[in-house]
Design a protein around this motif. Structure first.
Motif, PDB file in Angstrom:
ATOM      1  N   LYS A 250       0.838  -1.211   0.000  1.00  0.00           N
ATOM      2  CA  LYS A 250       0.000   0.000   0.000  1.00  0.00           C
ATOM      3  C   LYS A 250       0.867   1.253   0.000  1.00  0.00           C
ATOM      4  O   LYS A 250       0.602   2.207  -0.740  1.00  0.00           O
ATOM      5  CB  LYS A 250      -0.905   0.021   1.231  1.00  0.00           C
ATOM      6  N   PHE A 251       1.889   1.257   0.838  1.00  0.00           N
ATOM      7  CA  PHE A 251       2.768   2.426   0.928  1.00  0.00           C
ATOM      8  C   PHE A 251       3.491   2.661  -0.395  1.00  0.00           C
ATOM      9  O   PHE A 251       3.550   3.785  -0.893  1.00  0.00           O
ATOM     10  CB  PHE A 251       3.776   2.230   2.070  1.00  0.00           C
TER      11      PHE A 251
ATOM     12  N   ARG B 187       1.943   8.895  -6.387  1.00  0.00           N
ATOM     13  CA  ARG B 187       2.325  10.304  -6.272  1.00  0.00           C
ATOM     14  C   ARG B 187       3.291  10.695  -7.390  1.00  0.00           C
ATOM     15  O   ARG B 187       3.241  11.812  -7.889  1.00  0.00           O
ATOM     16  CB  ARG B 187       2.945  10.593  -4.915  1.00  0.00           C
ATOM     17  N   LEU B 188       4.139   9.784  -7.791  1.00  0.00           N
ATOM     18  CA  LEU B 188       5.033  10.085  -8.913  1.00  0.00           C
ATOM     19  C   LEU B 188       4.236  10.296 -10.197  1.00  0.00           C
ATOM     20  O   LEU B 188       4.540  11.187 -10.978  1.00  0.00           O
ATOM     21  CB  LEU B 188       6.047   8.959  -9.112  1.00  0.00           C
ATOM     22  N   ILE B 189       3.238   9.474 -10.393  1.00  0.00           N
ATOM     23  CA  ILE B 189       2.412   9.617 -11.592  1.00  0.00           C
ATOM     24  C   ILE B 189       1.621  10.914 -11.521  1.00  0.00           C
ATOM     25  O   ILE B 189       1.491  11.625 -12.494  1.00  0.00           O
ATOM     26  CB  ILE B 189       1.462   8.413 -11.751  1.00  0.00           C
ATOM     27  N   ARG B 190       1.138  11.253 -10.346  1.00  0.00           N
ATOM     28  CA  ARG B 190       0.392  12.496 -10.213  1.00  0.00           C
ATOM     29  C   ARG B 190       1.318  13.680 -10.431  1.00  0.00           C
ATOM     30  O   ARG B 190       0.917  14.706 -10.945  1.00  0.00           O
ATOM     31  CB  ARG B 190      -0.265  12.571  -8.828  1.00  0.00           C
ATOM     32  N   ASP B 191       2.576  13.514 -10.068  1.00  0.00           N
ATOM     33  CA  ASP B 191       3.543  14.574 -10.317  1.00  0.00           C
ATOM     34  C   ASP B 191       3.785  14.758 -11.806  1.00  0.00           C
ATOM     35  O   ASP B 191       4.090  15.849 -12.257  1.00  0.00           O
ATOM     36  CB  ASP B 191       4.886  14.253  -9.656  1.00  0.00           C
ATOM     37  N   PHE B 192       3.687  13.669 -12.546  1.00  0.00           N
ATOM     38  CA  PHE B 192       3.939  13.686 -13.979  1.00  0.00           C
ATOM     39  C   PHE B 192       2.680  13.204 -14.696  1.00  0.00           C
ATOM     40  O   PHE B 192       2.637  12.097 -15.204  1.00  0.00           O
ATOM     41  CB  PHE B 192       5.116  12.774 -14.332  1.00  0.00           C
ATOM     42  N   PRO B 193       1.620  14.006 -14.752  1.00  0.00           N
ATOM     43  CA  PRO B 193       0.335  13.528 -15.275  1.00  0.00           C
ATOM     44  C   PRO B 193       0.347  13.171 -16.747  1.00  0.00           C
ATOM     45  O   PRO B 193      -0.506  12.439 -17.202  1.00  0.00           O
ATOM     46  CB  PRO B 193      -0.615  14.688 -14.998  1.00  0.00           C
ATOM     47  N   ALA B 194       1.280  13.656 -17.513  1.00  0.00           N
ATOM     48  CA  ALA B 194       1.290  13.359 -18.945  1.00  0.00           C
ATOM     49  C   ALA B 194       1.569  11.883 -19.207  1.00  0.00           C
ATOM     50  O   ALA B 194       1.238  11.372 -20.260  1.00  0.00           O
ATOM     51  CB  ALA B 194       2.336  14.223 -19.645  1.00  0.00           C
TER      52      ALA B 194
END
Length: 187
Positions: free
Chosen positions: A144-145, A152-159
């Protein structure tokens, strides 16, 4: 009387014959397990031993871990999928979790090298494998962690979610995280 004597002989002879057959079967099974254990020990000692996709689950897991240590993730993926067909839940969970960690490590290494575009597919693969792991063992806190970190990495790089492969482009102005309480903008 004759029938009774033959029946008595048969009843007295059956247990030793059955025990002999059981001993032969147990010996054959023991030899099979010993061969599997030798393969596992060789893989853990970093010796490359070929393993087929229909091997026992413990042997497949040892091969997956061996391939991950050598950073041969594309070879490990089909074996993890083969485990999904016949492996026990703890072994399948370990395989998915270990593969997810390897993908995330590779993605983070690429990010620290400044190769943000190349890191996206590995982070996406890590998220998929963490989800597979959590499907098997929903209470696994580590998975989960790590899924949260990858998300969060994907949200940081949404493209990365909108495009496929290495052609993904990240908006350099959106590299700051979306963590609550963290100011937007430069450090």
């Amino acid at each position: 009387m004759m029938l009774r004597a033959q029946l008595r002989t048969l009843v007295l002879a059956a247990p030793p014959v059955l025990l002999g057959l059981a001993a032969v079967a147990a010996t054959a099974w023991g030899l099979h397990l010993a061969a599997d254990n030798r393969t596992i020990r060789a893989l853990k000692a970093n010796r490359d031993v070929a393993v087929t996709a229909d091997a026992p689950p413990a042997v497949l897991l040892a091969r997956v871990e061996f391939l991950i240590r050598l950073d041969r993730l594309t070879e490990a993926q089909p074996l993890v999928e083969a485990l999904d067909g016949h492996g026990a839940v703890p072994i399948r969970d370990d395989a998915h979790y270990n593969l997810a960690n390897a993908y995330l490590r590779r993605g983070l290494d690429l990010i620290t090298q400044g190769k943000i575009d190349a890191a996206g597919p590995f982070v996406v693969l890590a998220r998929q494998e963490y989800r597979n792991s959590l499907t098997l063992v929903p209470e696994d806190w580590d998975a989960k962690f790590n899924l949260d970190v990858a998300s969060r990495l994907i949200r940081d790089f949404p493209a990365f979610e909108r495009t496929v492969g290495d052609a993904a482009t990240a908006d350099r102005k959106r590299l700051w995280t979306d963590i609550p309480g963290t100011p937007r903008g430069g450090p």
